[in-house]
Design a protein around this motif. Structure first.
Motif: not given
Length: 360
Positions: A19-26, A100-102, A194-206
């Motif tokens: 409850e309460g919209n606690q902050p969630m990374a990403g 680590l993600v957060c 990778t999931g939702f947060l890694g997928t947009p970045l993995v090809c760029d990182a490579l």
């Protein structure tokens, strides 16, 4: 507090959101990253000025959640949501540590906020958030580096975040992290890990660490999980899970199996900027970078974008080891055209045709 989805309609979900919209990374970081991206694409400072109070509130909220050591490891977190290794009944069981993600997102959003403060003339805020961003980057390195170039969790997402968010302190560690990322992608048979947060970045990182061929093998892999697996299964939209439909044609029995859920399609940005080669070099495309890097078995690509100045377009094809590129540069802008094996050239508005020899 930023909602975790919008519009925020009460629904019964198969996972426990507090409850309460606690902050969630990403998810909550959209308060900072969406206005910043809009500014980068359209060059309109007004969107940053209007959103600046919310951007600052988000970072301050995360700063309180992380505490004095700047490592954000509290509260419920989605993490690298729908990592393909997660069991169907537990979509949040990612291989990448949630702390680590957060902390990576904390550092990234704080860096963006500091840059925004500078653009808007908020000198004191720029100083404050620049220092905070540096402290969070240091905390990330100390908390999640196991050896030079090795991160806690040792996952594709961990390295993609560290590389794309500039969280490693020197070029040597970046090179080692890029090499390790390429090894992990190869170890997985060039399928997605990778999931939702890694997928947009993995090809760029490579690509940024010199592993373009590995990025293309990942992009063009057809085994499950992969982007082209979905295409081969008849998908006309991006699925929520990599395997929302199983190889036998049945629907994945787990939760979160939408067949129209764009997050994993974020690789389209990489395709636009790196495969086709069309990217902004300054906010609003006042300056354009045309820098295609072909790979895999692709022999042609094209892309266009309607910038605030007009239509920008790129089309290239390969023949006998040479690239021919046609570029359209809109009025009032200029472009740097950087072909493989050639020196970059700067061109003005109009249409241009260039040729280059591919290395090797």
């Amino acid at each position: 507090m930023t909602p975790n989805w919008s519009p925020q309609i009460p629904v019964n979900l198969p996972f426990p959101v507090p409850e309460g919209n606690q902050p969630m990374a990403g998810w909550g970081d959209a308060a900072v990253l969406v206005p910043w991206t809009l500014y980068q694409r359209y060059g309109d400072l007004d969107v940053l000025a209007r959103q600046y109070p919310d951007m600052r509130r988000w970072v301050d909220t995360v700063d309180r959640a992380a505490g004095p050591d700047h490592v954000w490891n509290s509260g419920f977190q989605f993490g690298d949501w729908l990592d393909p290794s997660a069991p169907p009944e537990d979509a949040g069981r990612s291989r990448t540590p949630k702390a680590l993600v957060c902390t990576a997102y904390f550092a990234h959003s704080t860096t963006v906020l500091a840059a925004t403060a500078a653009l808007l003339g908020h000198t004191d805020d720029h100083t404050r958030y620049s220092r905070l961003a540096a402290d969070v980057r240091t905390a990330f390195t100390e908390a999640f580096t196991e050896a030079p170039g090795r991160l806690t969790g040792d996952t594709q997402t961990a390295y993609a975040l560290a590389l794309c968010f500039d969280l490693l302190p020197d070029d040597k560690r970046r090179a080692a992290a890029g090499q390790r990322l390429a090894e992990l992608v190869a170890r997985s048979g060039h399928t997605i890990a990778t999931g939702f947060l890694g997928t947009p970045l993995v090809c760029d990182a490579l690509t940024a660490t010199g592993h373009v061929d590995t990025a293309y093998r990942l992009l063009l892999e057809r085994s499950c999980p992969s982007w082209l697996y979905q295409v081969d299964m008849g998908a006309t939209t991006i699925w929520e899970r990599w395997d929302s439909m199983l190889p036998d044609g049945s629907v994945n029995p787990g939760e979160m199996t939408s067949f129209n859920h764009y997050a994993l399609g974020a690789v389209a940005d990489f395709i636009h900027r790196t495969v086709a080669g069309l990217a902004p070099a300054a906010p609003g495309y006042r300056h354009i970078l045309i820098r295609p890097r072909p790979g895999g078995n692709l022999t042609w690509a094209r892309a266009e974008h309607h910038t605030p100045y007009g239509r920008a377009a790129v089309a290239w094809h390969l023949h006998d080891g040479r690239m021919t590129l046609d570029a359209t540069v809109p009025p009032g802008t200029e472009a740097v055209i950087d072909l493989p094996g050639s020196e970059p050239v700067t061109v003005g508005p109009g249409t241009h045709t260039l040729h280059g020899a591919l290395p090797g």
